[in-house]
Design a protein around this motif. Structure first.
Motif, PDB file in Angstrom:
ATOM      1  N   PHE A  32       0.845  -1.199   0.000  1.00  0.00           N
ATOM      2  CA  PHE A  32       0.000   0.000   0.000  1.00  0.00           C
ATOM      3  C   PHE A  32       0.883   1.252   0.000  1.00  0.00           C
ATOM      4  O   PHE A  32       0.904   2.015   0.974  1.00  0.00           O
ATOM      5  CB  PHE A  32      -0.923  -0.006   1.218  1.00  0.00           C
ATOM      6  CG  PHE A  32      -1.746  -1.256   1.350  1.00  0.00           C
ATOM      7  CD1 PHE A  32      -2.812  -1.499   0.499  1.00  0.00           C
ATOM      8  CD2 PHE A  32      -1.438  -2.204   2.319  1.00  0.00           C
ATOM      9  CE1 PHE A  32      -3.564  -2.663   0.610  1.00  0.00           C
ATOM     10  CE2 PHE A  32      -2.180  -3.368   2.445  1.00  0.00           C
ATOM     11  CZ  PHE A  32      -3.251  -3.599   1.580  1.00  0.00           C
ATOM     12  N   PRO A  33       1.641   1.478  -1.084  1.00  0.00           N
ATOM     13  CA  PRO A  33       2.618   2.577  -1.102  1.00  0.00           C
ATOM     14  C   PRO A  33       2.002   3.965  -1.079  1.00  0.00           C
ATOM     15  O   PRO A  33       2.704   4.934  -0.807  1.00  0.00           O
ATOM     16  CB  PRO A  33       3.376   2.331  -2.409  1.00  0.00           C
ATOM     17  CG  PRO A  33       2.400   1.603  -3.279  1.00  0.00           C
ATOM     18  CD  PRO A  33       1.635   0.715  -2.346  1.00  0.00           C
ATOM     19  N   ASP A  34       0.705   4.060  -1.331  1.00  0.00           N
ATOM     20  CA  ASP A  34       0.034   5.358  -1.259  1.00  0.00           C
ATOM     21  C   ASP A  34      -0.355   5.715   0.175  1.00  0.00           C
ATOM     22  O   ASP A  34      -0.708   6.869   0.463  1.00  0.00           O
ATOM     23  CB  ASP A  34      -1.222   5.366  -2.135  1.00  0.00           C
ATOM     24  CG  ASP A  34      -2.209   4.266  -1.744  1.00  0.00           C
ATOM     25  OD1 ASP A  34      -1.757   3.162  -1.333  1.00  0.00           O
ATOM     26  OD2 ASP A  34      -3.426   4.499  -1.861  1.00  0.00           O
ATOM     27  N   LYS A  35      -0.261   4.731   1.086  1.00  0.00           N
ATOM     28  CA  LYS A  35      -0.694   4.948   2.463  1.00  0.00           C
ATOM     29  C   LYS A  35       0.432   4.817   3.483  1.00  0.00           C
ATOM     30  O   LYS A  35       0.467   5.553   4.474  1.00  0.00           O
ATOM     31  CB  LYS A  35      -1.814   3.964   2.820  1.00  0.00           C
ATOM     32  CG  LYS A  35      -3.082   4.186   1.989  1.00  0.00           C
ATOM     33  CD  LYS A  35      -4.178   3.200   2.358  1.00  0.00           C
ATOM     34  CE  LYS A  35      -5.440   3.499   1.546  1.00  0.00           C
ATOM     35  NZ  LYS A  35      -6.547   2.551   1.852  1.00  0.00           N
ATOM     36  N   PHE A  36       1.330   3.861   3.252  1.00  0.00           N
ATOM     37  CA  PHE A  36       2.397   3.578   4.212  1.00  0.00           C
ATOM     38  C   PHE A  36       3.758   3.699   3.544  1.00  0.00           C
ATOM     39  O   PHE A  36       3.900   3.473   2.346  1.00  0.00           O
ATOM     40  CB  PHE A  36       2.258   2.163   4.781  1.00  0.00           C
ATOM     41  CG  PHE A  36       0.974   1.905   5.512  1.00  0.00           C
ATOM     42  CD1 PHE A  36       0.756   2.415   6.782  1.00  0.00           C
ATOM     43  CD2 PHE A  36      -0.022   1.131   4.928  1.00  0.00           C
ATOM     44  CE1 PHE A  36      -0.423   2.159   7.462  1.00  0.00           C
ATOM     45  CE2 PHE A  36      -1.215   0.869   5.603  1.00  0.00           C
ATOM     46  CZ  PHE A  36      -1.415   1.390   6.873  1.00  0.00           C
ATOM     47  N   ALA A  37       4.765   4.036   4.345  1.00  0.00           N
ATOM     48  CA  ALA A  37       6.148   4.078   3.850  1.00  0.00           C
ATOM     49  C   ALA A  37       7.084   3.751   4.996  1.00  0.00           C
ATOM     50  O   ALA A  37       6.842   4.129   6.144  1.00  0.00           O
ATOM     51  CB  ALA A  37       6.480   5.450   3.272  1.00  0.00           C
ATOM     52  N   MET A  38       8.159   3.051   4.689  1.00  0.00           N
ATOM     53  CA  MET A  38       9.173   2.785   5.700  1.00  0.00           C
ATOM     54  C   MET A  38       9.861   4.093   6.082  1.00  0.00           C
ATOM     55  O   MET A  38       9.881   5.048   5.299  1.00  0.00           O
ATOM     56  CB  MET A  38      10.194   1.777   5.175  1.00  0.00           C
ATOM     57  CG  MET A  38       9.595   0.435   4.760  1.00  0.00           C
ATOM     58  SD  MET A  38       8.636  -0.367   6.069  1.00  0.00           S
ATOM     59  CE  MET A  38       9.929  -0.708   7.285  1.00  0.00           C
ATOM     60  N   ALA A  39      10.410   4.122   7.289  1.00  0.00           N
ATOM     61  CA  ALA A  39      11.123   5.313   7.762  1.00  0.00           C
ATOM     62  C   ALA A  39      12.296   4.870   8.613  1.00  0.00           C
ATOM     63  O   ALA A  39      12.124   4.085   9.554  1.00  0.00           O
ATOM     64  CB  ALA A  39      10.197   6.226   8.562  1.00  0.00           C
ATOM     65  N   TYR A  40      13.469   5.370   8.300  1.00  0.00           N
ATOM     66  CA  TYR A  40      14.686   4.983   8.997  1.00  0.00           C
ATOM     67  C   TYR A  40      15.367   6.160   9.687  1.00  0.00           C
ATOM     68  O   TYR A  40      16.434   5.990  10.275  1.00  0.00           O
ATOM     69  CB  TYR A  40      15.651   4.327   8.006  1.00  0.00           C
ATOM     70  CG  TYR A  40      15.006   3.198   7.224  1.00  0.00           C
ATOM     71  CD1 TYR A  40      14.658   2.010   7.863  1.00  0.00           C
ATOM     72  CD2 TYR A  40      14.713   3.332   5.877  1.00  0.00           C
ATOM     73  CE1 TYR A  40      14.040   0.975   7.166  1.00  0.00           C
ATOM     74  CE2 TYR A  40      14.106   2.298   5.165  1.00  0.00           C
ATOM     75  CZ  TYR A  40      13.766   1.132   5.818  1.00  0.00           C
ATOM     76  OH  TYR A  40      13.149   0.110   5.126  1.00  0.00           O
ATOM     77  N   SER A  41      14.744   7.335   9.610  1.00  0.00           N
ATOM     78  CA  SER A  41      15.316   8.538  10.202  1.00  0.00           C
ATOM     79  C   SER A  41      14.216   9.565  10.404  1.00  0.00           C
ATOM     80  O   SER A  41      13.140   9.465   9.791  1.00  0.00           O
ATOM     81  CB  SER A  41      16.389   9.125   9.275  1.00  0.00           C
ATOM     82  OG  SER A  41      15.780   9.603   8.083  1.00  0.00           O
ATOM     83  N   PRO A  42      14.451  10.575  11.232  1.00  0.00           N
ATOM     84  CA  PRO A  42      13.478  11.666  11.342  1.00  0.00           C
ATOM     85  C   PRO A  42      13.214  12.327   9.985  1.00  0.00           C
ATOM     86  O   PRO A  42      12.079  12.727   9.702  1.00  0.00           O
ATOM     87  CB  PRO A  42      14.150  12.630  12.322  1.00  0.00           C
ATOM     88  CG  PRO A  42      14.996  11.753  13.186  1.00  0.00           C
ATOM     89  CD  PRO A  42      15.535  10.706  12.238  1.00  0.00           C
ATOM     90  N   ALA A  43      14.250  12.445   9.163  1.00  0.00           N
ATOM     91  CA  ALA A  43      14.071  13.057   7.835  1.00  0.00           C
ATOM     92  C   ALA A  43      13.089  12.254   6.996  1.00  0.00           C
ATOM     93  O   ALA A  43      12.265  12.828   6.273  1.00  0.00           O
ATOM     94  CB  ALA A  43      15.424  13.170   7.124  1.00  0.00           C
ATOM     95  N   ASP A  44      13.147  10.914   7.092  1.00  0.00           N
ATOM     96  CA  ASP A  44      12.193  10.080   6.364  1.00  0.00           C
ATOM     97  C   ASP A  44      10.769  10.339   6.841  1.00  0.00           C
ATOM     98  O   ASP A  44       9.830  10.412   6.038  1.00  0.00           O
ATOM     99  CB  ASP A  44      12.523   8.595   6.566  1.00  0.00           C
ATOM    100  CG  ASP A  44      13.767   8.147   5.832  1.00  0.00           C
ATOM    101  OD1 ASP A  44      14.241   8.876   4.942  1.00  0.00           O
ATOM    102  OD2 ASP A  44      14.276   7.054   6.172  1.00  0.00           O
ATOM    103  N   VAL A  45      10.600  10.459   8.140  1.00  0.00           N
ATOM    104  CA  VAL A  45       9.266  10.722   8.690  1.00  0.00           C
ATOM    105  C   VAL A  45       8.733  12.054   8.162  1.00  0.00           C
ATOM    106  O   VAL A  45       7.566  12.159   7.775  1.00  0.00           O
ATOM    107  CB  VAL A  45       9.304  10.723  10.231  1.00  0.00           C
ATOM    108  CG1 VAL A  45       7.939  11.147  10.797  1.00  0.00           C
ATOM    109  CG2 VAL A  45       9.689   9.347  10.764  1.00  0.00           C
TER     110      VAL A  45
END
Length: 418
Positions: free
Chosen positions: A131-144
């Motif tokens: 569900f790439p339109d709704k969720f995404a992985m995050a590995y840093s504050p910048a990603d968030v």
């Protein structure tokens, strides 16, 4: 005569009056509950909200996550559980740390803890890929921050129980490479790293020698040290070793639960603040109010006796109707106000800079307080804080700024080690 405001217009006015670096010009304590709630919803939508601990991956494992949406699909509203995409958007939750939970029982079978961790990480990644339109992985504050701007819910990951490291220090770097950004050193039992708050057996009276190496290696590679679940001595040992701030991803204040070592004493809260760390408040009933357990036991005992006296079973509609009515009349659950009490206590003890949110949604069953039963209800807590005089800047610190500060400090230290 009181002047009544249109709630939506009032929320817009209040937010317009607040600019970065300035204090609010509206006294939220003078507003009605309905007005405060509308403003809280606006704050939740416009502010990044991080939750330090959501047990969705293990819930998906138990529920049989599939691509075909046959069993559990959290991209749509689900009939049970505490988390799904629609409710998270309603509540303004943007970055729930996905708990890669490793049951302590697996420690008896070498290799099984690491295997489960890998499986749950893959499951979390699969959710974002599906569900790439709704969720995404995050590995840093910048990603968030990037995902927030795109309207996506970030899925950072924390590993609950360092037993998945097995007895190989190289697995610290391995799991950093797999995306893990905090590790809870222990869970329900002592492991190779150290002693647990839930375990009466104290193998090391704190960290083991291996555990000391693990904390240092977590600092080196850039994984936050999570001190929820550890014994008091393990907590102190970890603080003595770490070179960077730590977190407690889902713990509450022991002041409200005397004798419950799983929560943090005032001494440990002060020590964590001295370290620059962040305590992320757990919402579970037994974590926030010692009266909860006694209340639920009383309700449970009454209902068991009622079934026996009336020759009923739990499946009987007559029992279910009575149980619902009795439980409502004898509600043992604490309320959202109790969670705010914990936040008040930590703020008064050490300051606003050391508080975060770590709900334990999908991990504490049906014990959640009235007003915070799922991720859609975060605005109720924000509204309560506004009622108590918290400013928008203070709320932003609780929602994400404090934990981002720790996360970035850990990143910066690790970058300096390379």
């Amino acid at each position: 005569m009181r002047k009544y405001f249109n709630v939506a217009m009032l929320a817009t006015l209040v937010l317009a009056c607040t600019t970065k670096g300035q204090e609010e010009t509206v006294d939220y304590t003078l507003l009605s509950d309905a007005e405060r709630l509308e403003i809280a919803k606006e704050i939740a939508r416009e502010t990044i909200m991080v939750d330090g601990h959501v047990d969705l991956p293990y819930r998906m494992k138990v529920g049989g996550f599939t691509l075909q949406r046959e069993v559990l699909d959290v991209s749509v509203r689900t009939p049970d559980g505490n988390f799904d995409f629609p409710r998270a958007k309603e509540g303004g939750l943007d970055a729930p740390f996905m708990s890669i939970y490793i049951p302590a029982g697996l420690q008896q079978t070498p290799g099984s803890s690491k295997a489960l961790a890998d499986s749950l990480i893959l499951m979390t990644e699969r959710l974002a890929e599906t569900f790439p339109d709704k969720f995404a992985m995050a590995y840093s504050p910048a990603d968030v921050e990037t995902n927030f701007a795109a309207g996506k819910i970030s899925l950072p990951m924390g590993m609950e129980n360092g037993s998945a490291l097995e007895d190989d220090i190289a697995n610290v770097a391995y799991f950093h490479g797999r995306g893990i950004r905090y590790i809870t050193l222990t869970h329900g039992k002592a492991n190779l790293i150290g002693d647990s708050s839930y375990d009466t057996v104290r193998l090391y009276n704190g960290l083991s020698e291996y555990g000391e190496q693990v904390v240092a290696e977590m600092n080196r590679v850039g994984i936050m040290v999570d001190l929820s679940h550890v014994s008091d001595d393990t907590f102190r040992d970890a603080l003595a070793i770490t070179k960077v701030p730590v977190i407690a991803s889902h713990s509450s204040a022991r002041k409200f639960t005397p004798g419950f070592e799983r929560n943090m004493s005032d001494e440990l809260i002060q020590a964590m603040a001295d370290n620059g760390g962040v305590m992320m408040i757990n919402f579970g009933g037994s974590f926030i109010d010692s009266a909860y357990a006694a209340g639920t036991d009383k309700v449970r005992e009454h209902l068991v006796n009622y079934m026996a006296e009336n020759n009923l079973s739990r499946r009987d509609s007559a029992f279910q109707a009575y149980a619902a009515e009795y439980a409502a009349a004898n509600n043992p659950f604490p309320t959202v106000q109790r969670v705010a009490d914990h936040i008040d206590h930590v703020k008064n003890l050490v300051g606003i800079e050391y508080i975060g949110l770590g709900s334990d949604f999908d991990g504490v069953g049906d014990s959640l307080p009235t007003g915070l039963k799922d991720v859609s209800m975060f605005p109720n807590l924000i509204a309560e804080l506004l009622k108590r005089g918290y400013t928008r800047d203070e709320i932003e610190k609780i929602c994400y700024k404090n934990v981002f500060r720790v996360w970035k400090a850990v990143e910066d230290y690790a970058a300096g080690q390379k």
